[in-house]
Design an enzyme around this catalytic site. Structure first.
Site, short mmCIF file in Angstrom:
data_model
loop_
_atom_site.label_atom_id
_atom_site.label_comp_id
_atom_site.label_asym_id
_atom_site.label_seq_id
_atom_site.Cartn_x
_atom_site.Cartn_y
_atom_site.Cartn_z
N MET A 74 0.67 -1.24 -0.01
CA MET A 74 0.10 -0.11 0.02
C MET A 74 0.83 1.30 0.08
SD MET A 74 -3.17 -1.19 2.28
CE MET A 74 -3.35 0.39 2.94
N GLY A 75 2.01 1.25 -0.38
CA GLY A 75 2.96 2.13 -0.54
C GLY A 75 3.57 2.57 0.98
N ALA A 76 4.16 3.75 1.10
CA ALA A 76 4.79 4.19 2.36
C ALA A 76 5.85 3.09 2.78
CB ALA A 76 3.87 4.40 3.45
N LEU A 77 6.87 2.79 1.54
CA LEU A 77 7.65 1.82 1.91
C LEU A 77 8.70 1.85 2.93
CD1 LEU A 77 7.83 0.71 -1.92
CD2 LEU A 77 6.30 0.06 -0.24
N HIS A 78 9.17 0.66 3.42
CA HIS A 78 10.18 0.77 4.42
C HIS A 78 11.08 -0.35 3.88
CE1 HIS A 78 8.18 -2.74 6.16
NE2 HIS A 78 7.12 -2.06 6.24
N GLN A 84 -9.94 -1.35 2.01
CA GLN A 84 -9.34 -2.14 3.25
C GLN A 84 -9.35 -1.35 4.70
OE1 GLN A 84 -5.76 -3.37 0.73
NE2 GLN A 84 -5.42 -3.82 2.68
N GLY A 90 11.72 -3.23 4.77
CA GLY A 90 11.06 -4.60 4.78
C GLY A 90 10.41 -4.91 3.30
N HIS A 91 9.92 -3.97 2.98
CA HIS A 91 9.43 -4.05 1.37
C HIS A 91 10.54 -4.01 0.64
CE1 HIS A 91 5.93 -1.77 3.34
NE2 HIS A 91 5.42 -2.55 2.75
#
Length: 120
Positions: A39-43, A70, A45-46
């Site tokens: 869902m974006g706002a990646l960190h 969601q 871990g992604h």
């Protein structure tokens, strides 16, 4: 905007047809494609998932879609962080091959509240 935006470091598919078309080309070449849905706002871990998909296969495709389905009525869909440019840069740096970033209109052409019933 076109179905496949190739202006940046990471190609971005905006429609299902563009996504399917690119994946079909890779499959014709016998390449294995890994998918990282987000869902974006990646960190990090992604981005680790992107690197893992590339270690296990030939191509990595990430998705970014903030899905209105969601969120409950008490959750603020509009406040969810949307950082597409930064996310695309991070994905490109991790070696991602394609980003699928559709709008809600693309995935819900009849509206997110519409439903379909199939009678058999």
């Amino acid at each position: 905007m076109t179905d496949l935006d190739t202006a940046g470091a990471l190609p971005i598919a905006r429609t299902v047809a563009a996504l399917r078309g690119q994946i079909a080309q890779w499959r014709k070449q016998g390449l294995a494609v890994g998918l990282i849905p987000t869902m974006g706002a990646l960190h990090d871990g992604h981005l680790t998932l992107v690197r893992r998909a590339l270690a296990d296969g030939d191509r990595a495709v990430a998705t970014i879609f903030v899905n209105p389905k969601q969120f409950s009525p008490s959750e603020d869909f509009a406040a969810y962080p949307r950082t597409l440019d930064a996310d695309a840069e991070g994905l490109a740096s991790a070696g991602c091959d394609l980003l699928f970033a559709p709008t809600a209109d693309v995935l819900y052409p009849f509206g997110a509240d519409a439903s379909v019933r199939i009678h058999v």
